[in-house]
Design an enzyme around this catalytic site. Structure first.
Site, PDB file in Angstrom:
ATOM      1  N   TYR A 102       0.863  -1.189   0.000  1.00  0.00           N
ATOM      2  CA  TYR A 102       0.000   0.000   0.000  1.00  0.00           C
ATOM      3  C   TYR A 102       0.895   1.233   0.000  1.00  0.00           C
ATOM      4  O   TYR A 102       1.888   1.295   0.729  1.00  0.00           O
ATOM      5  CB  TYR A 102      -0.889   0.025   1.249  1.00  0.00           C
ATOM      6  N   GLU A 190      -3.503   7.346  -4.197  1.00  0.00           N
ATOM      7  CA  GLU A 190      -3.371   6.056  -3.510  1.00  0.00           C
ATOM      8  C   GLU A 190      -3.230   4.915  -4.513  1.00  0.00           C
ATOM      9  O   GLU A 190      -3.916   4.889  -5.531  1.00  0.00           O
ATOM     10  CB  GLU A 190      -4.597   5.826  -2.624  1.00  0.00           C
TER      11      GLU A 190
END
Length: 376
Positions: A102, A190
């Protein structure tokens, strides 16, 4: 402003961030054709809606033949995810993944800086990871006077990748993500997951970008990506009419003049156990036409069971609001209870005007008005 995954990947590609091959489709037949063109044994069908949790809702499916591609595409296109209908899908090449990570840039209000967040627990709900295993999330505040030069990018990359070759690739991705964030006035960029493939390539398997609405006038190319939901269309229409309007999930429609009073009204409703259906600030105008439009806006929400009008008359005269309300209900046929609290400039005139119409229930204090709305 949020954009779809395929749009975010388009931006990623412009900045040189690797993404898998993909095609946007709007029909099941188109999905099959895209799957065949890829020439890969496996593909992924992904719903394109502006919300998270697509996988958990069944909006992401792995397929390995044309029959499954057609059926899964058809099924996903008939879905709604969190109330949003799926009108388009992304047909992507399946990637052999060795590990998932992530990475994101966002704004940290505590440090008042852009913050880089990374985790080796990619592919999962990052909020859940933060709640259960906060030690698995790495955070770095970015000094705006320094940015993300090579030496810092490499240092951050080594936090996840001890091997030099992979760390260099990660550093390059971090720098490009930071450029996207800064150059486009984003509030979130993101990748979840950032996949390390079995061939050692780092690739953005998913992409999410949120932009600062207040800066969109500087980015007409970004604004062209805007795909408003029905609620956002209503909010945009309200803005064009001079209102500040935000839709919520309750059943008490609120019409108030002034943002502070509107927030206090919603707080009072929540304090006494109710749920506001909206935030609606009609501003400081004394124009009765504005009140008519505000009432139409409130009553088009089917969840609204009662309307609470809270007016503090300063620039906005209470008698003009009363006239606007009377005109509105001459035009709109509705049996929804309407509670009105008027105080300030010409409040007595306004109340007298409304008392001559059985349509309205009059309150003198905000608490009294809220309690009347809850009982209605």
């Amino acid at each position: 402003m949020k954009i779809h995954e395929y749009q975010a990947k388009e931006i990623f590609s412009k900045y040189g961030i690797p993404v898998e091959r993909h095609t946007l489709c709007r029909t099941a037949a188109g999905a099959v054709a895209a799957y065949r063109r890829m020439g890969s044994d496996r593909g992924v069908i992904k719903a394109q809606v502006l919300t998270g949790g697509r996988g958990k809702a069944g909006g992401v499916k792995l397929v390995d033949n044309t029959e499954d591609a057609y059926q899964e595409a058809k099924n996903i296109l008939s879905m709604s995810i969190k109330g949003l209908p799926v009108n388009q899908i992304l047909v992507s090449e399946a990637v052999d993944i060795a590990a998932e990570y992530y990475v994101s840039f966002t704004i940290d209000r505590n440090t008042r800086a852009v913050i880089l967040m990374m985790s080796a627990s990619g592919g999962m709900d990052i909020e859940e990871v933060a709640r259960q295993s906060p030690d698995k999330i790495i955070r770095y505040a970015i000094d705006p006077f320094i940015g993300l030069p090579d030496y810092l990018a490499r240092r951050f990359a080594f936090s996840l990748f001890p091997q030099l070759e992979q760390a260099d690739r990660m550093a390059a991705i971090l720098q490009e993500l930071y450029k996207i964030f800064m150059e486009n006035d984003a509030s979130l960029v993101e990748i979840n997951p950032l996949a390390l493939t079995t061939k050692g390539i780092l690739m953005a398997i998913d992409a999410k970008i949120v932009f600062d609405d207040n800066a969109l006038h500087r980015h007409p190319d970004i604004l062209s990506f805007f795909d408003p939901t029905e609620e956002e269309k209503v909010e945009a229409d309200a803005k064009n009419k001079g209102f500040s309007y935000v839709h919520m999930d309750g059943n008490i429609g609120c019409m108030v003049n002034g943002a502070g009073l509107a927030m206090a009204t919603m707080d009072m409703i929540k304090l006494h156990g109710g749920n506001p259906a909206n935030f609606l600030d009609i501003g400081g105008s004394s124009n009765p036409v504005k009140v008519v439009e505000a009432m139409k806006l409130l009553l088009q929400d089917e969840k609204v069971k009662v309307v609470l009008i809270n007016i503090f008359g300063g620039i906005t005269r209470c008698d003009d609001v009363a006239i606007g309300l009377i005109q509105a209900f001459d035009q709109i046929k509705s049996d929804i209870p309407v509670i009105v609290r008027l105080t300030g400039t010409n409040e007595h005139i306004g109340r007298d005007l409304l008392r001559n119409h059985d349509r309205f229930q009059i309150a003198t204090t905000m608490q009294e008005a809220v309690l009347m709305a809850l009982r209605s």
